[in-house]
Scaffold this motif. Structure first.
Motif, short mmCIF file in Angstrom:
data_model
loop_
_atom_site.label_atom_id
_atom_site.label_comp_id
_atom_site.label_asym_id
_atom_site.label_seq_id
_atom_site.Cartn_x
_atom_site.Cartn_y
_atom_site.Cartn_z
N GLU A 84 40.22 -2.67 40.24
CA GLU A 84 39.63 -2.01 39.09
C GLU A 84 39.16 -0.60 39.43
O GLU A 84 39.32 0.34 38.65
CB GLU A 84 38.47 -2.84 38.53
CG GLU A 84 38.89 -4.03 37.70
CD GLU A 84 39.69 -3.64 36.47
OE1 GLU A 84 39.37 -2.58 35.87
OE2 GLU A 84 40.64 -4.35 36.13
N TRP A 143 42.17 1.59 39.92
CA TRP A 143 42.80 1.78 38.62
C TRP A 143 42.09 2.86 37.81
O TRP A 143 42.72 3.72 37.21
CB TRP A 143 42.82 0.46 37.86
CG TRP A 143 42.83 0.55 36.35
CD1 TRP A 143 41.89 0.08 35.49
CD2 TRP A 143 43.85 1.13 35.53
NE1 TRP A 143 42.23 0.33 34.20
CE2 TRP A 143 43.45 0.99 34.19
CE3 TRP A 143 45.04 1.78 35.80
CZ2 TRP A 143 44.19 1.46 33.12
CZ3 TRP A 143 45.79 2.25 34.73
CH2 TRP A 143 45.37 2.08 33.41
N GLU A 144 40.77 2.86 37.83
CA GLU A 144 40.00 3.87 37.11
C GLU A 144 40.25 5.26 37.69
O GLU A 144 40.38 6.24 36.95
CB GLU A 144 38.50 3.54 37.16
CG GLU A 144 38.10 2.33 36.34
CD GLU A 144 38.37 2.52 34.86
OE1 GLU A 144 38.39 3.69 34.40
OE2 GLU A 144 38.56 1.51 34.16
N ARG A 151 43.74 6.41 36.58
CA ARG A 151 43.77 6.78 35.17
C ARG A 151 43.06 8.10 34.92
O ARG A 151 43.56 8.94 34.16
CB ARG A 151 43.12 5.67 34.33
CG ARG A 151 43.18 5.95 32.84
CD ARG A 151 42.90 4.74 32.00
NE ARG A 151 41.60 4.15 32.25
CZ ARG A 151 41.07 3.16 31.52
NH1 ARG A 151 41.79 2.65 30.52
NH2 ARG A 151 39.89 2.68 31.79
N ASN A 152 41.94 8.30 35.58
CA ASN A 152 41.19 9.56 35.41
C ASN A 152 41.98 10.76 35.92
O ASN A 152 41.89 11.87 35.39
CB ASN A 152 39.84 9.48 36.13
CG ASN A 152 38.90 8.51 35.45
OD1 ASN A 152 39.02 8.22 34.26
ND2 ASN A 152 37.94 7.98 36.21
#
Length: 499
Positions: A387, A390-391, A394-395
């Motif tokens: 997680e 993943w963040e 994405r950012n």
């Protein structure tokens, strides 16, 4: 055939009968053969643009009117050309193309016309999802039939069953699919001038201001992939522009030439007023004159033209060097979900949506070189991210790199290819045995297609297994070195204590 040739010549066509003839080839239908040695760059035949059959040359669009033509969306995809061909055939001798249309085939060996039993043999192949019979028939009912019923003066009710039926629609669509070319409006130099914009290293061959015409690769129910592109030597900046359906044309005589992988020795070129078939290499007397479909995989050859290519392969045996295997993104997601079990379906969907927004693919292609697309690996790694990672990804709008650098990733990629292989009803060994038996042509073709795809899959799986073994061996070596280092370091410390 003689009446067709006479028709062709009477309408401004020219055939150099001193170097070529049209004959029947067993298993291939009609084709062209060299009756004497042909040098490179020789004109085999020419025809005026007006003799091509398209929505530009048929009178039907003008008879219906531009407003009606667009109202029924006949300017999209191949529906308009199919209707033009239906209408021209219905005119019989009144049509300029009556002799030409009468010479075209009315039966086909493409999967569009296969029985459900034959189609069963194509399970797992790239053909099944691309036949598109339902989509094609939707065009007939949504576009053609309403247009026909709106103009009974042009389409008399007494002729509908014979000339405008669904069955005739499929025949005309298949004729376009298997025989048409894309012939763009002339946008080159004035007649007699050379086109300086066509580069010498372009795949379009420059011949006195002409550019090459290629055959159609689309489907008659596909509005986006409608033609065998013309390479006119221009840049690729316009690749995303919608192709013009009115460029798709039937080209008499040119569509008689057969094609085979790596065998092209003639190509069609266009100029301001004429199309010209020119030899691209010396052709010996008795040899077939080949055009090209662009060296397609057997799955596409079967779907579009009803045949497959088999040539001798460098590694031995026979096959099509252009064969490919397609891996859908949802198969990658399925493999990760089943084997990792770390993500919910909602989490998966969020990551997939982001992946696609970042320009990711939803279908991955593996060729006979067995190279796994980095994009496939990148998607898989995206689904495996923690997680926190993943963040971060994405950012930063930065998907993971497509590297096979750890056993877990290799194992999951292997599982993807195993799942893809399991989609076929038989094993590769069973198919090899079946091909030794007496089979129907459709079944033989289906088995050849799936054999070509399975060879790619089994080759990739073998390479992944070797890669995984190599990485496991490296890990063992590293672990062994660490163990030895710890033991060695422990002894040295012990000696120092004693001192």
């Amino acid at each position: 055939m003689e009446s067709f040739i006479t028709w062709f010549q009477s309408h401004g066509g020219f055939i150099d009968s001193s170097v070529m003839d049209v004959v029947d080839f067993p298993g291939q239908g009609r084709g062209a053969i060299a009756v004497s040695d042909i040098p490179e760059g020789h004109t085999l035949f020419t025809l005026p643009r007006s003799l091509t059959l398209s929505t530009r040359t048929s009178y039907l669009p003008s008879n219906m009117g531009a407003e009606s033509w667009k109202k029924f969306k006949l300017d999209e995809g191949w529906a308009g050309l199919i209707l033009c061909m239906m209408w021209e055939e219905a005119q019989e001798s009144k049509s300029k193309w009556s002799e030409y249309l009468a010479s075209l085939p009315s039966s086909f060996t493409t999967p569009m016309f296969w029985s459900s039993e034959d189609l069963f043999e194509l399970r797992g192949t790239a053909v099944v999802d691309k036949i598109g019979r339902e989509d094609a028939e939707r065009d007939y009912y949504d576009k053609l039939l309403p247009a026909i019923q709106s103009r009974l003066d042009l389409f008399p009710p007494t002729l509908i069953d014979q000339h405008y039926s669904l069955a005739k629609y499929h025949v005309m669509g298949s004729r376009i699919l298997s025989r048409s070319f894309q012939v763009e409006k002339w946008d080159g130099p004035a007649s007699g001038e050379h086109d300086a914009n066509v580069s010498s290293d372009s795949t379009a061959m420059e011949v006195d201001g002409e550019v090459s015409v290629t055959q159609v690769h689309g489907d008659y129910n596909d509005d986006e992939d409608i033609s065998r592109d013309i390479d006119d030597g221009s840049s690729d900046d316009d690749d995303d522009e919608t192709e013009d359906p009115s460029d798709v044309a039937m080209v008499p005589i040119a569509d008689l030439l057969n094609a085979r992988y790596g065998s092209e020795n003639a190509k069609l070129f266009y100029e301001e007023r004429h199309l010209r078939m020119i030899s691209t290499k010396p052709i010996m007397a008795g040899e077939q004159i080949w055009n090209t479909y662009g060296d397609l995989p057997n799955s596409d050859l079967l779907r579009r033209y009803g045949h497959v290519d088999l040539v001798s392969l460098p590694e031995g045996g026979e096959g099509n060097p252009a064969d490919v295997i397609e891996i859908r993104a949802d198969l990658v997601v399925s493999a990760v979900s089943q084997l990792s079990g770390t993500l919910t379906s909602d989490s998966n969907q969020t990551r997939i949506d982001w992946w696609l927004e970042e320009g990711g693919d939803d279908v991955f292609t593996v060729e006979t070189d067995l190279v796994i697309p980095e994009a496939l690996i990148s998607l898989l790694r995206t689904l495996l991210l923690s997680e926190a990672d993943w963040e971060k990804a994405r950012n930063k709008s930065k998907p993971p790199k497509g590297k096979l650098d750890n056993p877990q990733v290799i194992s999951l990629v292997t599982a993807v290819f195993h799942q893809r292989l399991n989609a076929y009803p038989t094993t590769l060994e069973a198919d090899d045995e079946l091909l030794r038996q007496d089979l129907s042509l459709n079944k033989r073709h289906a088995i050849m297609v799936r054999c070509g795809e399975k060879k790619i899959l089994t080759g990739v799986i073998k390479n992944l297994r070797l890669m995984e073994e190599s990485l496991s061996g490296e890990e063992k070596d590293k672990k062994k070195k660490r163990t030895l280092g710890d033991e060695h370091g422990g002894k040295q410390r012990s000696k120092r204590v004693k001192r």
